[in-house]
Motif scaffolding. Sequence first.
Motif, PDB file in Angstrom:
ATOM      1  N   MET A 174      44.742  44.062  44.616  1.00 36.23           N
ATOM      2  CA  MET A 174      44.094  45.293  43.954  1.00 36.23           C
ATOM      3  C   MET A 174      42.783  44.812  42.891  1.00 36.23           C
ATOM      4  SD  MET A 174      45.152  48.412  41.395  1.00 36.23           S
ATOM      5  CE  MET A 174      44.717  47.738  39.937  1.00 36.23           C
ATOM      6  N   SER A 175      42.990  43.730  42.202  1.00 31.37           N
ATOM      7  CA  SER A 175      41.838  43.180  41.271  1.00 31.37           C
ATOM      8  C   SER A 175      40.875  42.801  42.094  1.00 31.37           C
ATOM      9  CB  SER A 175      42.537  42.098  40.489  1.00 31.37           C
ATOM     10  OG  SER A 175      41.424  41.570  39.322  1.00 31.37           O
ATOM     11  N   ALA A 176      41.107  41.895  43.145  1.00 41.17           N
ATOM     12  CA  ALA A 176      40.105  41.300  43.997  1.00 41.17           C
ATOM     13  C   ALA A 176      39.105  42.530  44.587  1.00 41.17           C
ATOM     14  CB  ALA A 176      40.680  40.581  45.353  1.00 41.17           C
ATOM     15  N   VAL A 177      39.620  43.519  44.918  1.00 40.90           N
ATOM     16  CA  VAL A 177      38.958  44.549  45.867  1.00 40.90           C
ATOM     17  C   VAL A 177      37.780  45.190  44.717  1.00 40.90           C
ATOM     18  CG1 VAL A 177      39.034  46.815  46.712  1.00 40.90           C
ATOM     19  CG2 VAL A 177      40.585  45.057  47.470  1.00 40.90           C
ATOM     20  N   LEU A 178      38.527  45.442  43.635  1.00 40.91           N
ATOM     21  CA  LEU A 178      37.892  45.892  42.503  1.00 40.91           C
ATOM     22  C   LEU A 178      36.645  44.952  41.820  1.00 40.91           C
ATOM     23  CD1 LEU A 178      40.604  48.149  40.772  1.00 40.91           C
ATOM     24  CD2 LEU A 178      38.510  48.963  42.060  1.00 40.91           C
ATOM     25  N   ASN A 179      36.872  43.867  41.866  1.00 39.84           N
ATOM     26  CA  ASN A 179      35.886  42.977  41.405  1.00 39.84           C
ATOM     27  C   ASN A 179      34.734  42.934  42.338  1.00 39.84           C
ATOM     28  OD1 ASN A 179      36.145  40.694  39.402  1.00 39.84           O
ATOM     29  ND2 ASN A 179      38.362  41.239  39.737  1.00 39.84           N
ATOM     30  N   LEU A 180      35.082  43.026  43.603  1.00 38.85           N
ATOM     31  CA  LEU A 180      34.061  43.087  44.715  1.00 38.85           C
ATOM     32  C   LEU A 180      33.152  44.318  44.555  1.00 38.85           C
ATOM     33  CD1 LEU A 180      32.447  42.141  47.065  1.00 38.85           C
ATOM     34  CD2 LEU A 180      34.357  43.331  48.454  1.00 38.85           C
ATOM     35  N   ILE A 192      48.368  50.658  35.187  1.00 39.54           N
ATOM     36  CA  ILE A 192      47.871  50.373  36.606  1.00 39.54           C
ATOM     37  C   ILE A 192      46.074  50.856  36.350  1.00 39.54           C
ATOM     38  CG2 ILE A 192      47.697  50.875  39.135  1.00 39.54           C
ATOM     39  CD1 ILE A 192      50.817  51.047  38.727  1.00 39.54           C
ATOM     40  N   ALA A 193      46.141  52.045  36.071  1.00 41.45           N
ATOM     41  CA  ALA A 193      44.655  52.829  36.063  1.00 41.45           C
ATOM     42  C   ALA A 193      43.715  51.740  35.070  1.00 41.45           C
ATOM     43  CB  ALA A 193      44.575  53.967  35.597  1.00 41.45           C
ATOM     44  N   SER A 194      44.303  51.299  33.904  1.00 45.23           N
ATOM     45  CA  SER A 194      43.433  50.602  32.983  1.00 45.23           C
ATOM     46  C   SER A 194      43.370  49.021  33.616  1.00 45.23           C
ATOM     47  CB  SER A 194      44.188  50.426  31.806  1.00 45.23           C
ATOM     48  OG  SER A 194      45.509  49.752  31.691  1.00 45.23           O
ATOM     49  N   ALA A 195      44.298  48.474  34.362  1.00 43.39           N
ATOM     50  CA  ALA A 195      43.923  47.040  34.776  1.00 43.39           C
ATOM     51  C   ALA A 195      42.957  47.144  35.990  1.00 43.39           C
ATOM     52  CB  ALA A 195      45.557  46.674  35.597  1.00 43.39           C
ATOM     53  N   GLY A 196      42.705  48.360  36.740  1.00 44.43           N
ATOM     54  CA  GLY A 196      41.878  48.538  37.673  1.00 44.43           C
ATOM     55  C   GLY A 196      40.472  48.730  37.038  1.00 44.43           C
ATOM     56  N   THR A 240      39.920  35.715  42.922  1.00 41.58           N
ATOM     57  CA  THR A 240      40.762  36.551  42.289  1.00 41.58           C
ATOM     58  C   THR A 240      42.026  36.837  43.032  1.00 41.58           C
ATOM     59  OG1 THR A 240      39.099  37.595  41.021  1.00 41.58           O
ATOM     60  CG2 THR A 240      41.209  38.963  41.229  1.00 41.58           C
ATOM     61  N   TYR A 241      42.087  36.957  44.331  1.00 40.37           N
ATOM     62  CA  TYR A 241      43.070  37.342  45.200  1.00 40.37           C
ATOM     63  C   TYR A 241      44.202  36.045  45.335  1.00 40.37           C
ATOM     64  CZ  TYR A 241      46.150  38.190  49.050  1.00 40.37           C
ATOM     65  OH  TYR A 241      47.188  38.291  49.829  1.00 40.37           O
ATOM     66  N   LEU A 242      43.643  34.789  45.107  1.00 38.23           N
ATOM     67  CA  LEU A 242      44.623  33.695  44.893  1.00 38.23           C
ATOM     68  C   LEU A 242      45.142  33.576  43.618  1.00 38.23           C
ATOM     69  CD1 LEU A 242      42.551  30.766  46.636  1.00 38.23           C
ATOM     70  CD2 LEU A 242      44.293  32.030  47.546  1.00 38.23           C
ATOM     71  N   GLY A 243      44.815  34.108  42.776  1.00 41.26           N
ATOM     72  CA  GLY A 243      45.633  34.306  41.340  1.00 41.26           C
ATOM     73  C   GLY A 243      45.403  33.053  40.698  1.00 41.26           C
ATOM     74  N   GLY A 244      45.045  33.235  39.303  1.00 45.19           N
ATOM     75  CA  GLY A 244      45.094  31.895  38.567  1.00 45.19           C
ATOM     76  C   GLY A 244      46.537  31.989  37.826  1.00 45.19           C
ATOM     77  N   TRP A 245      47.666  31.903  38.416  1.00 45.19           N
ATOM     78  CA  TRP A 245      48.818  32.124  38.041  1.00 45.19           C
ATOM     79  C   TRP A 245      49.343  31.491  36.616  1.00 45.19           C
ATOM     80  CZ3 TRP A 245      50.341  36.178  40.398  1.00 45.19           C
ATOM     81  CH2 TRP A 245      49.884  36.328  41.828  1.00 45.19           C
ATOM     82  N   ARG A 246      48.697  29.859  36.447  1.00 41.52           N
ATOM     83  CA  ARG A 246      48.880  29.481  35.404  1.00 41.52           C
ATOM     84  C   ARG A 246      48.658  29.977  34.035  1.00 41.52           C
ATOM     85  NH1 ARG A 246      50.053  23.823  35.867  1.00 41.52           N
ATOM     86  NH2 ARG A 246      50.295  23.340  37.978  1.00 41.52           N
TER      87      ARG A 246
END
Length: 417
Positions: free
Chosen positions: A48-54, A178-182, A232-238
Amino acid sequence: MESFSLILAIVVVTALAFDFTNGFHDTANAMATTISTGAMRPKIAVAMSAVLNLVGAFLSVEVANTISKGLVDEAGIRPEVIFAALVGAILWNLLTWLVGLPSSSSHALMGGLIGATIASAGVGAVHGDALVTKVLIPAVAAPLVAGIAALLATRLTYSLGKKADGDASKKGYRAGQIASAGLVSLAHGTNDAQKTMGVITLALVAGGAVAPDSDPPMWVILSAGIAIALGTYLGGWRIIRTMGKGLTDLQPQQGFAAQTSAATVILASSHLGFSLSTTHSVSGAVMGAGLGRKGGVVRWSTATRMFVAWGLTLPAAALVGALAEYVTGFGNWGTAVVAIFLVASSAVIWKLSRREVVDHTNVNEVDEEPAGVVTTAIAAVTPPPAGPSEELAATIPAQSQAQASAERKPSTTTTTV
């Protein structure tokens, strides 16, 4: 684009590589608290974060113009200078990602650009007023403003929800998270993706591919948006682990307050053209939310390491950028040496990261560190919040629980006749 040379193509590819690292480095800004509180599953959250970044990349070009027109003189800046700046920014991003520290990709980029520009054209080529008003002041003010706003919002949230049903309240706040993260993801796209657009546009101007004072071309906006979305989609898990669990333990109410406060600050800065660090804003908001809950504390040892990284970002990236610019000054072979060094260093950092893999399966696992002096002092004077019976049961010493269980357990001893 009549004069789109080989070096200019290398610069554009390197800029998009930086944008990619920016995406996985800053995923935590939008999704760390949502993941840590369980509001969303990790893979769904980063998607979701990846799509909204785009989407956010297309909403404004004000920050891109700050980078391409306001920070350094366009005249006299060669494409090699931009390449050297990107080398400094990428290496700093990768190093801080390796150790899980949420430093600023924005400041890494600007530090590299400033260092390479000074090495190439001197101090006078850097616009000091723009550096102070649109970079340094927001760097200090953003985490303070976001932190205070999140602290007050957290206290207000708990105050208003005292009489609300516990389970229903948590579900509501998870939906709000969820809304605020978007909103944070959208704001990140409007701010951070534009920095790469600005650098590519500056390189195009330096290479004679577009006219001075031009806005970013559409293909630049699209490619920068896609690059940051993929990262963003790959995720910076660290870094998600550090932001979500390493700084403080957040409940859904706190996560909602932190993300809403950070998103407001980021969107306001994008509208004003401030090249703001989203990392600073979100980190400040997370710490403010941590202190806003009664009995909540911040792990100051982790925060201190993060503050040190913030302070080192600009000068460290500037130093690497300046050294890279010095080497590229020897000609094509110098540029090739810098490119090989960048690829080799990136490969070594990736190899080191495989020693302890952090991904969506273990992102919420964090080793408990000893409580610092500040944390211990705050915990000592703050009464614990009232909780349900299971929380009270958790406070019973393990030995007492084992003894009580043994007393309740029916005897299994058999008697031989």
